[in-house]
Write a protein that holds these residues in place. Structure first.
Motif, short mmCIF file in Angstrom:
data_model
loop_
_atom_site.label_atom_id
_atom_site.label_comp_id
_atom_site.label_asym_id
_atom_site.label_seq_id
_atom_site.Cartn_x
_atom_site.Cartn_y
_atom_site.Cartn_z
N LEU A 111 104.51 42.69 40.55
CA LEU A 111 103.59 41.93 41.38
C LEU A 111 104.13 41.87 42.80
O LEU A 111 105.32 41.60 43.01
CB LEU A 111 103.42 40.51 40.82
N LEU A 129 95.28 36.07 37.63
CA LEU A 129 96.36 37.01 37.40
C LEU A 129 96.72 37.10 35.92
O LEU A 129 96.97 38.20 35.39
CB LEU A 129 97.59 36.61 38.22
N ARG A 181 96.77 40.49 33.68
CA ARG A 181 98.01 40.90 33.04
C ARG A 181 97.88 41.01 31.52
O ARG A 181 98.67 41.72 30.88
CB ARG A 181 99.14 39.92 33.40
N MET A 195 98.84 41.62 45.77
CA MET A 195 98.02 40.50 46.23
C MET A 195 98.01 40.51 47.75
O MET A 195 99.07 40.45 48.38
CB MET A 195 98.59 39.18 45.70
N HIS A 222 96.53 31.71 39.45
CA HIS A 222 97.37 32.00 38.27
C HIS A 222 96.51 32.48 37.10
O HIS A 222 96.86 33.46 36.42
CB HIS A 222 98.15 30.75 37.87
#
Length: 379
Positions: free
Chosen positions: A332, A257, A261, A271, A254
């Motif tokens: 995503l 990412l 982002r 991914m 997380h």
């Protein structure tokens, strides 16, 4: 033959994010210099200097080109010769026009794979491509994906001009050795380069053999660089090094990412979970290499219930993370890596882990067929 400047002139160095100016010439790096102080292991620096996906790009009407390069390759004590240096490949108007063996330059001798290195200095070697088509043409010189290569000189028997803009999108990919592709048959045989050619995009491959470990400096690098498309292939190094437990793996993904982002909130991001690796499918790492040269997992499968990571657990967790994020991040996407190389293709893993050269090319075609399809994430 006329000398052409390697920096500050018409030649573009693509696929590298930084360069070191050395006593011999220019050494491409695939991560920015500022990241070096954060490397915990010297293997990161070594992987960063291996120019997977790095190429010189220009236009020329020359019929003959000369490159001087200084390679640095390893040699274990007791081995009769240094490790293979790989090849340089020349593309003219997008088609392969020549392959040349990279000359042996510096040799780094060591007692074992992670032993102290002893430098045996070498000399630059000359690589020549002659008989090129008459007239102005687009030229790319791809460097060997497994061998640090200093660019010493470029000479041409004609004019050399900057490349023209071609409107292709920029694709940034980060992964492990299975994306670095040391075992490929040449720099254009790595699966990201095969995919990029089929998809009509420019790839920047910042994969790090043995070091795809969700390092924050990699996420910040991707955040801050131009990118129209992004893909991350993660999991095999994490399991192989037993680097995380389930409790810490999810938040680390997380966070990785989230950082990307911050700079690319709407960029398509794919991914990709690990390809098949029989030794680690249900058994946690760490790994070792057995007497037969095959990868062996040393973990206890019973510990998966207590949070140890196998590839099966990693795939499930990555898919879960993408699923829970997609309502607020519709760009995503997730791809099960076994669609690139599956359990029925174990014979294509020479050491039980790394694909063979034909398998890398097959992976590239399969990735392109998925990602660049009309309904794919990189459409």
């Amino acid at each position: 033959m006329r000398a052409v400047p390697l920096t500050g002139g018409p030649v573009e160095l693509r696929g590298a994010l930084d360069v070191d100016i050395t006593s011999a010439g220019v050494m491409p790096r695939r991560l920015p210099a500022w990241t070096e102080e954060q490397y915990q292991d010297p293997s990161v620096y070594a992987a960063t200097l291996m120019p997977s996906g790095v190429r010189l790009v220009f236009r020329t009407d020359a019929c003959e080109l000369e490159f001087e390069v200084l390679t640095s390759t390893g040699q274990l004590d007791g081995d009769p010769r240094p490790r293979p240096t790989g090849v340089l490949e020349l593309l003219v108007n997008g088609a392969l026009a020549g392959r040349r063996q990279a000359p042996v330059g510096n040799v780094l001798r060591m007692a074992g794979p992670r032993g102290a290195q002893r430098l045996i200095p070498g000399e630059p070697g000359l690589v020549r491509f002659a008989g090129l088509p008459v007239g102005m043409k687009d030229v790319e010189l791809w460097l060997p994906q497994q061998t640090p290569t200093e660019l010493v000189a470029l000479r041409a028997d004609g004019d050399v001009l900057p490349p023209l803009p071609d409107g292709r999108r920029s694709w940034v990919h980060h992964g492990s050795s299975i994306s670095h592709c040391i075992e490929a048959d040449g720099p254009t045989g790595t699966w990201p380069v095969v995919s990029a050619a089929l998809g009509g995009v420019e790839v920047v491959n910042i994969s790090q053999a043995g070091n795809a470990l969700l390092d924050p400096y990699v996420a910040r690098t991707i955040r801050d660089m131009p990118a129209d498309l992004i893909s991350l292939k993660t999991g095999i190094n994490i399991v192989g090094l037993a680097a995380f437990r389930l409790r810490t793996f999810g938040p680390a993904v997380h966070g990785f990412l989230d950082t990307i982002r911050d700079g690319h909130p709407d960029t398509p991001l794919l991914m990709v979970s690990p390809v098949s690796c029989p030794a680690l499918e249900e058994t946690p790492g760490p790994t070792t290499t057995g007497p037969d040269g095959k990868i062996t997992a040393m973990g206890d499968p019973a510990q998966v219930a207590n949070g140890a990571l196998s590839l099966a657990v990693v795939r499930a967790e990555l898919e879960r993370i993408v699923t829970v994020r997609r309502p607020r991040d519709p760009h995503l996407h997730y791809l099960d890596g076994r669609r690139l190389l599956g359990p029925d293709e174990a014979d294509d893993l020479a050491d039980g882990l790394h694909p063979t050269a034909p398998a890398y090319r097959r992976m590239g075609r399969r990735f392109a067929a998925h990602a660049f399809a009309n309904d794919g994430p990189f459409r």
